[in-house]
Design an enzyme around this catalytic site. Sequence first.
Site, PDB file in Angstrom:
ATOM      1  N   ARG A 104       0.846  -1.201   0.000  1.00  0.00           N
ATOM      2  CA  ARG A 104       0.000   0.000   0.000  1.00  0.00           C
ATOM      3  C   ARG A 104       0.873   1.239   0.000  1.00  0.00           C
ATOM      4  NH1 ARG A 104      -5.005  -0.361   4.025  1.00  0.00           N
ATOM      5  NH2 ARG A 104      -3.498  -1.045   5.543  1.00  0.00           N
ATOM      6  N   ASP A 203       3.449  -8.405  10.123  1.00  0.00           N
ATOM      7  CA  ASP A 203       4.460  -8.254  11.177  1.00  0.00           C
ATOM      8  C   ASP A 203       4.257  -9.282  12.285  1.00  0.00           C
ATOM      9  OD1 ASP A 203       5.914  -6.222  10.071  1.00  0.00           O
ATOM     10  OD2 ASP A 203       4.795  -4.612  11.059  1.00  0.00           O
TER      11      ASP A 203
HETATM   12  N1  URA Z   1      -3.384  -5.056   7.121  1.00  0.00           N
HETATM   13  C1  URA Z   1      -3.087  -5.519   8.359  1.00  0.00           C
HETATM   14  O1  URA Z   1      -2.188  -6.324   8.537  1.00  0.00           O
HETATM   15  N2  URA Z   1      -3.823  -5.060   9.383  1.00  0.00           N
HETATM   16  C2  URA Z   1      -4.822  -4.190   9.230  1.00  0.00           C
HETATM   17  O2  URA Z   1      -5.467  -3.817  10.209  1.00  0.00           O
HETATM   18  C3  URA Z   1      -5.101  -3.714   7.934  1.00  0.00           C
HETATM   19  C4  URA Z   1      -4.370  -4.161   6.893  1.00  0.00           C
END
Ligand code: URA
Length: 209
Positions: A104, A203
Amino acid sequence: MENLIVLDHPLIQHKISLLRDKNTKTKEFRELVLEISMLMGYEVTREMPLKEVEIETPVGVAKAKVLSGKKLGIVPILRAGLGMADGILNLLPMAKVGHIGLYREPDTLKPVEYYCKLPEDAEEREIVILDPMLATGGSASLAIQYLKEKGVKSIKLMCIIASEDGIKTINKEHPDVTIYAAAVDKTLDEKGYIVPGLGDAGDRLFGTK
Ligand code: URA
């Protein structure tokens, strides 16, 4: 919200609560994602067609059923979707696996593709996209678009937590795609994270934070 199946089985709900907990460590988080994906896979594959066969048992012949028809392909969206792939592969080891890499753009939150490798016969398969967090819906929508451009006709989207916004986006842009979610959360924060959600799934899966 349409084309949405919420899998509210008690085992799934219990495991999602553990997943949400900020004190859950990487190893347990990864195991939970795999277990939830397996449990969800049971429902996602519910409509798979069967054919009748005769099986010789030690004491006779049984009219039995085996899977037939379109084969399955799974397409995890990198990188968090990878955590869900083994759950489905445990159920359907013959499924082929494609990968789509999207990130993103931090300012616009718009998804950008950086990698894509699909099974050669993807267009003949029933494809399940794996993305644990359906937040704005932008990445999942782009992945669906991409698969459609490659000729894939049957697409399902499997997420663990979906936001209401994300579901609306998919409903609007891809009304033919059914979304399977284990929980639906109401809001997104300014960075596009699902609230309360579970944080950054990538993560937490890979211990990068
Ligand atoms: N991606 C994630 O890992 N967590 C979120 O809350 C939104 C997108």
